[in-house]
Design an enzyme around this catalytic site. Sequence first.
Site, PDB file in Angstrom:
ATOM      1  N   ASP A 415      63.914  -5.265  -2.647  1.00 52.96           N
ATOM      2  CA  ASP A 415      62.413  -5.134  -3.054  1.00 52.96           C
ATOM      3  C   ASP A 415      61.479  -4.534  -2.010  1.00 52.96           C
ATOM      4  OD1 ASP A 415      60.448  -5.698  -5.182  1.00 52.96           O
ATOM      5  OD2 ASP A 415      59.396  -6.796  -3.518  1.00 52.96           O
ATOM      6  N   GLU A 468      64.722  -0.292  -4.335  1.00 53.69           N
ATOM      7  CA  GLU A 468      63.651  -0.008  -5.192  1.00 53.69           C
ATOM      8  C   GLU A 468      62.765   0.571  -4.132  1.00 53.69           C
ATOM      9  OE1 GLU A 468      59.712  -1.752  -7.090  1.00 53.69           O
ATOM     10  OE2 GLU A 468      60.448  -2.575  -5.307  1.00 53.69           O
TER      11      GLU A 468
END
Length: 736
Positions: A415, A468
């Site tokens: 993330d 990401e």
Amino acid sequence: MTPPTHDHAPEPAEIEAILRGRHSNPFSVLGMHARDGRPPVVRVFAPEAAEVSVIDAKTGRTAATLDRVDAEGFFSGAMGRRRKPFSYRLRLRAGDAEWERPDPYAFGPVLGELDEHLLAEGRHEELYRRLGAHPVTHEGVDGAAFAVWAPNARRVSVVGDFNAWDGRRHPMRRRLGGGVWELFVPGLGTGAIYKYEILGVHGEVLPLKADPVAFAAEHPPATASVIAGLPRRDWQDEAWMRALPEGTPTQKPVSIYEVHPGSWRRADGDRVLSYAELGEQLADYATQMGFTHVEFLPLSEHPFTGSWGYQPTGMFAPTSRHGSPADFAAMVDRLHRAGVGVIVDWVPAHFPSDAHGLVRFDGTALYEHEDPRLGFHRDWNTLIYNFGRAEVANFLRASALYWLREFHVDALRVDAVASMLYLDYSRDPGEWVPNRHGGRENLDAIEFLRGTNASVSERAPGALTMAEESTAWPGVSRPVDQDGLGFDFKWNMGWMHDTLQYMAQDPVHRKYHHDSMTFGLHYAFSENFVLPLSHDEVVHGKGSLLGKMPGDRWQRFANLRAYFGFMWTHPGKKLLFMGGEFGQEREWNHDASLDWHLLDDPAHAGLQRLVRDLNRLYRETPALHARDCVPEGFEWIDGGDAENNVFSYLRRGAEGDPPVAVIANMAPVLREGFRVGLPAEGRWREVMNTDAEEYGGSGAGNGGRVFATTPGAHGRPAAATMTLPPLGVLVLIPEE
């Protein structure tokens, strides 16, 4: 305090330090100590007892009854005529109660010198095997071995129900080399709750801390760690794990179903599902729908449910909201046996400032930066890891390997990588500190990401990492030895934003935004991309995917079906957040189940059926996945027909695989007699029509096939005249 009159008692200052929880070396005072030529002494701090005796562990006889040298419960005594130390137990009395227990200060260290050396250098790739709380048998006695890194602490104690949360009763042994504190507590086992009480660098008692390497935690809002040990189970996914390293990931079909486990489905009474229930139901559903993987939003323990797991405090602990670590392992095993891979979101970018967590863990900025310009995320009110500190980078790398190796997780989706790469991320001028070259790149984070991906490649063969990452950083999915970051895949955030912007336009205006659908092909092969329609697109007022589509009800469904047809035939692996597959109408709510009752409506059921069939077509057709990440896998037939809102292109697989032709009509207009260039004459089978009646469409099409003849069109040797359904996508494959 009255000085002791017993020659076996330590100096008053030593006793005082024990009584006040200020002693940094309790093993120098407590336990059994030999004395030159004289009987050894035993010293015990037991405020719960009125009397303490030392029992010979071999004979069961009383060796000595200790003197109470302080009213608060410090006991000391010489062992009669004995001259050498021996194995012993303690017998304690208080009123009519009597009990026995081993003395924690009678045991030697648990950690070895090599562990200490590797931890100090930040090279202990499996530090979770040594740090944390482990049920063990140590020197023949069952108990729990605790170890925690707190180099600047003056004293660290294990506390819990077992010692009335009294930090004076189980102070730990400091290993000087790496700032690690350890203690073996006999009699403790799986299920016991605990925390660490830490005397900070300035002599302050810090808020009780959860174990950074705990393998389990109490159910929030409770915050204690739970002794669990490493997950051990009778794995039944051997065939799956053996096959994991086989083949090239970019050439495999990857269609990911992104799931928030707390709101995918709820049980009766609005109860969140257990890991066992999730495993059974997701295995059935993902298999039925044809998804290759399930991706879970972060499952690391986190205090605030509303963070969806993206502010974790337990980097080694599956959240207790759904069960135990063993239950989580069983869920992974169940999905693997159904042929479904497991991806877990992993959050090494930042951590919350909850007092029981990592913040100022030993009274100093240990895991984070002291300077808020380096160590604080304004966007999320979280703290940024100090990636340049070897022990911190080691802690995070070990967490990644833990999920992959110990739980058989197939991939980590990392993330907020962009926030890690740039020192000025979401900061104004003057609010960030340049790197040593004067630049904005976070050199420590770059080195950490490369090192983590290299470790995963070496120590977890076949496991993948996905970034990401929303910027144009070069080489995110290029190997480390080619100067890349080493990820296997990168989320294509640009494609997602551009295409959603196009689809949200009224079709009458789409011709002015045509390049929003085509621009992604200019860079589609610069990285190994995943096309994400993720949870981020259906929260914070953004509505649902269906709600983004323009037009009346029929057109909104048709638009979404066409968008899915475009996505599943576009280069790149696929990711769809739960609910999108059947057209969830309201915005996602993490506190409530998806609206599964919508499937009683034929329009929603038809959309779900389309996604199922798109997954099947994608998996069974090499041209749609084998060259997802190389330019040889894609050719425009006509990418410039903005006036008609039509996109046509070819997908190609390896030599010998039949090509696939895709024609997408993004206008609500039936186009008859539309001629499209094709690479070969003959019959082409219509293997997908997103406007088919079974999907809720109008049923316009070509009767299942078209015929390509000469002369050609669009620079192709052949062409077929066909009907393009309104807001529909056709997929054609040559019959021979």
